[in-house]
Scaffold this active site. Structure first.
Site, PDB file in Angstrom:
ATOM      1  CB  VAL A  28      -1.035   0.011   1.166  1.00 17.15           C
ATOM      2  CG1 VAL A  28      -2.086  -1.056   0.964  1.00 17.15           C
ATOM      3  CG2 VAL A  28      -0.363  -0.136   2.533  1.00 17.15           C
ATOM      4  CD1 TRP A  29       5.296   4.247  -0.885  1.00 13.12           C
ATOM      5  CD2 TRP A  29       5.888   3.376  -2.872  1.00 13.12           C
ATOM      6  NE1 TRP A  29       6.182   5.109  -1.477  1.00 13.12           N
ATOM      7  CE2 TRP A  29       6.568   4.606  -2.688  1.00 13.12           C
ATOM      8  CE3 TRP A  29       6.100   2.642  -4.038  1.00 13.12           C
ATOM      9  CZ2 TRP A  29       7.437   5.119  -3.651  1.00 13.12           C
ATOM     10  CZ3 TRP A  29       6.965   3.139  -4.995  1.00 13.12           C
ATOM     11  CH2 TRP A  29       7.636   4.371  -4.801  1.00 13.12           C
ATOM     12  CG  ASP A  53       4.881  -4.396   2.594  1.00 17.48           C
ATOM     13  OD1 ASP A  53       5.764  -5.153   3.012  1.00 17.48           O
ATOM     14  OD2 ASP A  53       5.075  -3.182   2.344  1.00 17.48           O
ATOM     15  CE1 TYR A  58       5.801   2.718   2.072  1.00 16.62           C
ATOM     16  CE2 TYR A  58       4.173   0.985   2.344  1.00 16.62           C
ATOM     17  CZ  TYR A  58       5.423   1.395   1.927  1.00 16.62           C
ATOM     18  OH  TYR A  58       6.261   0.486   1.354  1.00 16.62           O
ATOM     19  CE  LYS A  83       8.041  -2.165   3.671  1.00 19.74           C
ATOM     20  NZ  LYS A  83       6.691  -1.632   3.352  1.00 19.74           N
ATOM     21  CG  HIS A 113      10.940   2.072   4.796  1.00 20.77           C
ATOM     22  ND1 HIS A 113       9.691   2.609   4.929  1.00 20.77           N
ATOM     23  CD2 HIS A 113      11.017   1.687   3.495  1.00 20.77           C
ATOM     24  CE1 HIS A 113       9.044   2.547   3.775  1.00 20.77           C
ATOM     25  NE2 HIS A 113       9.834   1.998   2.894  1.00 20.77           N
ATOM     26  CG  ASN A 142      14.855   0.317   0.011  1.00 18.90           C
ATOM     27  OD1 ASN A 142      14.688   0.082  -1.184  1.00 18.90           O
ATOM     28  ND2 ASN A 142      13.875   0.750   0.792  1.00 18.90           N
ATOM     29  CB  SER A 190       8.121  -0.998  -7.370  1.00 17.01           C
ATOM     30  OG  SER A 190       7.780  -0.018  -6.443  1.00 17.01           O
ATOM     31  CG  LEU A 192       2.885  -4.518 -11.207  1.00 18.14           C
ATOM     32  CD1 LEU A 192       1.411  -4.132 -11.081  1.00 18.14           C
ATOM     33  CD2 LEU A 192       3.034  -5.820 -11.999  1.00 18.14           C
ATOM     34  NE  ARG A 238      -5.780  -1.249 -13.215  1.00 17.01           N
ATOM     35  CZ  ARG A 238      -5.377  -0.004 -13.410  1.00 17.01           C
ATOM     36  NH1 ARG A 238      -4.813   0.676 -12.415  1.00 17.01           N
ATOM     37  NH2 ARG A 238      -5.529   0.567 -14.583  1.00 17.01           N
TER      38      ARG A 238
HETATM   39  P1  A2P Z   1      -3.821   1.433  -9.405  1.00 21.84           P
HETATM   40  O1  A2P Z   1      -3.389   1.516  -7.957  1.00 21.84           O
HETATM   41  O2  A2P Z   1      -4.482   2.686  -9.872  1.00 21.84           O
HETATM   42  O3  A2P Z   1      -4.601   0.198  -9.691  1.00 21.84           O
HETATM   43  P2  A2P Z   1       3.774  -1.514  -8.331  1.00 21.84           P
HETATM   44  O4  A2P Z   1       3.141  -2.625  -7.603  1.00 21.84           O
HETATM   45  O5  A2P Z   1       4.925  -1.896  -9.206  1.00 21.84           O
HETATM   46  O6  A2P Z   1       4.130  -0.354  -7.432  1.00 21.84           O
HETATM   47  O7  A2P Z   1       2.686  -0.946  -9.358  1.00 21.84           O
HETATM   48  C1  A2P Z   1       1.553  -0.268  -8.933  1.00 21.84           C
HETATM   49  C2  A2P Z   1       0.970   0.545 -10.065  1.00 21.84           C
HETATM   50  O8  A2P Z   1       0.486  -0.336 -11.079  1.00 21.84           O
HETATM   51  C3  A2P Z   1      -0.184   1.362  -9.612  1.00 21.84           C
HETATM   52  O9  A2P Z   1      -0.154   2.581 -10.333  1.00 21.84           O
HETATM   53  C4  A2P Z   1      -1.405   0.522  -9.987  1.00 21.84           C
HETATM   54  O10 A2P Z   1      -2.495   1.368 -10.302  1.00 21.84           O
HETATM   55  C5  A2P Z   1      -0.923  -0.181 -11.231  1.00 21.84           C
HETATM   56  N1  A2P Z   1      -1.491  -1.548 -11.323  1.00 21.84           N
HETATM   57  C6  A2P Z   1      -1.514  -2.492 -10.369  1.00 21.84           C
HETATM   58  N2  A2P Z   1      -2.040  -3.641 -10.824  1.00 21.84           N
HETATM   59  C7  A2P Z   1      -2.377  -3.410 -12.122  1.00 21.84           C
HETATM   60  C8  A2P Z   1      -2.975  -4.194 -13.134  1.00 21.84           C
HETATM   61  N3  A2P Z   1      -3.320  -5.457 -12.904  1.00 21.84           N
HETATM   62  N4  A2P Z   1      -3.181  -3.616 -14.343  1.00 21.84           N
HETATM   63  C9  A2P Z   1      -2.812  -2.328 -14.589  1.00 21.84           C
HETATM   64  N5  A2P Z   1      -2.249  -1.544 -13.656  1.00 21.84           N
HETATM   65  C10 A2P Z   1      -2.024  -2.065 -12.440  1.00 21.84           C
END
Ligand code: A2P
Length: 276
Positions: A28-29, A53, A58, A83, A113, A142, A190, A192, A238
């Site tokens: 939930v960062w 987490d 945060y 953290k 952290h 980190n 992160s 994604l 999502r």
């Molecule tokens: P949102 O919170 O608006 O759904 P990370 O986990 O690498 O930090 O990535 C988080 C980012 O990826 C957030 O901006 C989140 O947007 C977006 N996100 C998370 N899951 C998905 C998904 N399944 N499809 C598209 N975007 C996603």
């Protein structure tokens, strides 16, 4: 939904201290305190997530705690991480405040952290928090391989987790191997790339070839690299989509194509640039 529930919650691994950590959770960062965090955590728990987490910096621990209580899921069924904000003095005193904000007697995992003031500065307070029973497991975030070694050289209680940014684009192979040799589980934050990696052509091509989404491909890559992974999302659909990663696997060929995206040269460092 029932399938998601069983699938997500059941997958755990043992930490070096014997405690179990779910392989997958909600991070939930950057999720604002209040209804946005409460909803994200509530949906995740409804969908079968059992790992949340958060962190002192945060600013959303109170909302995480509220969602936990309102979910009706028993406290001992959910793995909660927070953290220590290392710009503060004492990790044990700060965990006291976290416990109040979260409304929980203990956290499952408490991490330093980032290594502000050096790798060992916060550790005595972390060990005290564990001795008091307020943190079941303690670890770091980190920390690169050098910092892990500095800490391991002096710590009576070793860290069992290092949480770092990890993805095919930040494939810190030397750090992962070093951590594994030292009995430390690596958690990928992160995964994604805070959303940036989802539009990559290779990721998209692989996703469409196996009828999965880009997010699922990136998260599955983490699981197959023995990482615990904690994607963030504030959208229910999502949050559900991200959990559907235990019913398929990536072929060696697709793993290799993803591996080739690394931009860190397989580094043993946790970060390209420290922010403190
Ligand atoms: P949102 O919170 O608006 O759904 P990370 O986990 O690498 O930090 O990535 C988080 C980012 O990826 C957030 O901006 C989140 O947007 C977006 N996100 C998370 N899951 C998905 C998904 N399944 N499809 C598209 N975007 C996603």
């Amino acid at each position: 939904m029932a399938t998601t529930s069983k699938t997500v919650a059941a997958r755990t691994r043992a930490l070096a201290d014997g405690n179990l950590i779910p392989l997958f959770g909600l991070g939930v960062w950057q999720v604002p305190d209040g209804p946005t965090t409460v909803n994200a955590v509530r949906w995740a728990l409804e969908l079968g997530y059992r790992h949340i987490d958060t962190a002192q910096v945060y600013g959303n621990e109170a909302s995480v705690g509220r969602a936990l209580r309102e979910s009706g899921v028993a406290r001992d069924q959910v793995f909660v991480t927070t953290k220590f904000n290392p710009s503060r003095k004492d990790a044990a005193a700060e965990l006291e405040r976290s416990r109040q904000r979260l409304g929980t007697d203990y956290v499952d995992l408490y991490l330093v952290h980032w290594p502000q003031g050096g790798a060992t500065r916060a550790w005595p307070g972390m060990e005290r928090a564990r001795e008091l029973g307020y943190a079941r497991s303690i670890g770091v975030s980190n920390f690169g391989r050098r910092e892990l070694d500095q800490l391991l050289a002096v710590a009576p209680v070793p860290p069992v987790v290092d949480q770092v940014q990890f993805s095919p684009f930040e494939d810190r192979r030397a750090l992962l191997e070093g951590a594994q040799q030292r009995n430390i589980v690596v958690e990928a934050y992160s995964p994604l790339g805070t959303g940036r990696h989802l539009s990559n052509q290779t990721v998209r091509r692989i996703a469409s070839s196996i009828r999965r989404t880009p997010a699922q491909v990136l998260l599955r890559w983490c699981l197959q690299r023995d990482l615990v992974v904690i994607p963030k999302s504030t959208h229910r659909e999502r949050i559900a989509e991200n959990a559907q990663i235990f019913d398929f696997s990536l072929s060696d060929e697709n793993m290799a194509a993803l591996d080739s995206l690394d931009r860190t040269d397989g580094t043993d460092r946790a970060l390209e640039r420290p922010w403190w």
